[in-house]
Motif scaffolding. Structure first.
Motif, PDB file in Angstrom:
ATOM      1  N   SER A  38       9.767   4.284 -29.561  1.00 15.58           N
ATOM      2  CA  SER A  38       8.928   4.252 -28.364  1.00 15.58           C
ATOM      3  C   SER A  38       8.060   5.501 -28.267  1.00 15.58           C
ATOM      4  CB  SER A  38       9.823   4.140 -27.136  1.00 15.58           C
ATOM      5  OG  SER A  38       9.065   4.210 -25.966  1.00 15.58           O
ATOM      6  N   GLY A  39       6.739   5.316 -28.209  1.00 13.72           N
ATOM      7  CA  GLY A  39       5.815   6.425 -28.053  1.00 13.72           C
ATOM      8  C   GLY A  39       5.562   7.244 -29.303  1.00 13.72           C
ATOM      9  N   ASN A  42       1.567   7.221 -30.680  1.00  9.44           N
ATOM     10  CA  ASN A  42       0.490   7.552 -29.747  1.00  9.44           C
ATOM     11  C   ASN A  42      -0.402   8.635 -30.339  1.00  9.44           C
ATOM     12  OD1 ASN A  42       1.438   5.809 -27.808  1.00  9.44           O
ATOM     13  ND2 ASN A  42       2.716   7.347 -26.820  1.00  9.44           N
ATOM     14  N   VAL A  47      -1.491  13.604 -24.809  1.00  5.82           N
ATOM     15  CA  VAL A  47      -0.533  12.509 -24.728  1.00  5.82           C
ATOM     16  C   VAL A  47       0.731  13.015 -24.060  1.00  5.82           C
ATOM     17  CG1 VAL A  47       0.861  10.866 -26.026  1.00  5.82           C
ATOM     18  CG2 VAL A  47      -1.461  11.391 -26.774  1.00  5.82           C
ATOM     19  N   ASN A  48       1.141  12.347 -22.999  1.00  8.48           N
ATOM     20  CA  ASN A  48       2.379  12.683 -22.308  1.00  8.48           C
ATOM     21  C   ASN A  48       3.211  11.414 -22.235  1.00  8.48           C
ATOM     22  OD1 ASN A  48       4.416  13.666 -20.767  1.00  8.48           O
ATOM     23  ND2 ASN A  48       3.200  14.002 -18.918  1.00  8.48           N
ATOM     24  N   THR A  49       4.247  11.336 -23.034  1.00  5.43           N
ATOM     25  CA  THR A  49       5.092  10.151 -23.095  1.00  5.43           C
ATOM     26  C   THR A  49       6.470  10.498 -22.585  1.00  5.43           C
ATOM     27  OG1 THR A  49       3.871   9.425 -25.041  1.00  5.43           O
ATOM     28  CG2 THR A  49       5.954   8.347 -24.622  1.00  5.43           C
ATOM     29  N   ASN A  50       6.907   9.821 -21.547  1.00  2.47           N
ATOM     30  CA  ASN A  50       8.233  10.044 -20.962  1.00  2.47           C
ATOM     31  C   ASN A  50       9.123   8.849 -21.295  1.00  2.47           C
ATOM     32  OD1 ASN A  50       7.474  12.488 -19.659  1.00  2.47           O
ATOM     33  ND2 ASN A  50       6.361  11.248 -18.172  1.00  2.47           N
ATOM     34  N   ASN A  51      10.046   9.044 -22.226  1.00  2.00           N
ATOM     35  CA  ASN A  51      10.952   7.988 -22.642  1.00  2.00           C
ATOM     36  C   ASN A  51      12.386   8.420 -22.381  1.00  2.00           C
ATOM     37  OD1 ASN A  51       8.832   6.442 -23.735  1.00  2.00           O
ATOM     38  ND2 ASN A  51       8.891   7.676 -25.591  1.00  2.00           N
ATOM     39  N   SER A  54      15.908   5.602 -26.322  1.00  2.00           N
ATOM     40  CA  SER A  54      15.108   4.599 -27.003  1.00  2.00           C
ATOM     41  C   SER A  54      15.717   4.277 -28.356  1.00  2.00           C
ATOM     42  CB  SER A  54      13.678   5.113 -27.202  1.00  2.00           C
ATOM     43  OG  SER A  54      12.921   4.210 -27.963  1.00  2.00           O
TER      44      SER A  54
END
Length: 72
Positions: A38-39, A42, A47-51, A54
């Motif tokens: 996940s993410g 990107n 880019v700011n991906t909060n997972n 996963s």
């Protein structure tokens, strides 16, 4: 409709398709599969991906996704 093509010099084609004139059918000559979390793919400047937790399922029960053996 027929096309008249003059002298052409193609130096390199990386992952693309080059066609001239009429094209009835274009079939792939290579196939690839990528499994990523996940993410992870990107792209961009900010880019700011909060997972949370996963997981990626890489199990492939159908074995063949896109057969290219007959597309020689």
């Amino acid at each position: 409709m027929p096309a008249i093509i003059g002298p052409v010099s193609i130096t390199s084609v990386g992952g693309g398709v080059v066609t001239f004139g009429d094209t009835f059918y274009v079939s792939p000559k290579s196939a690839a599969k990528t499994a990523s979390g996940s993410g992870s793919l990107n792209t961009g400047n900010f880019v700011n991906t909060n997972n949370g937790i996963s997981g990626t399922n890489t199990l492939d029960p159908d074995l063949f996704d896109q057969n290219i053996a007959a597309n020689a």
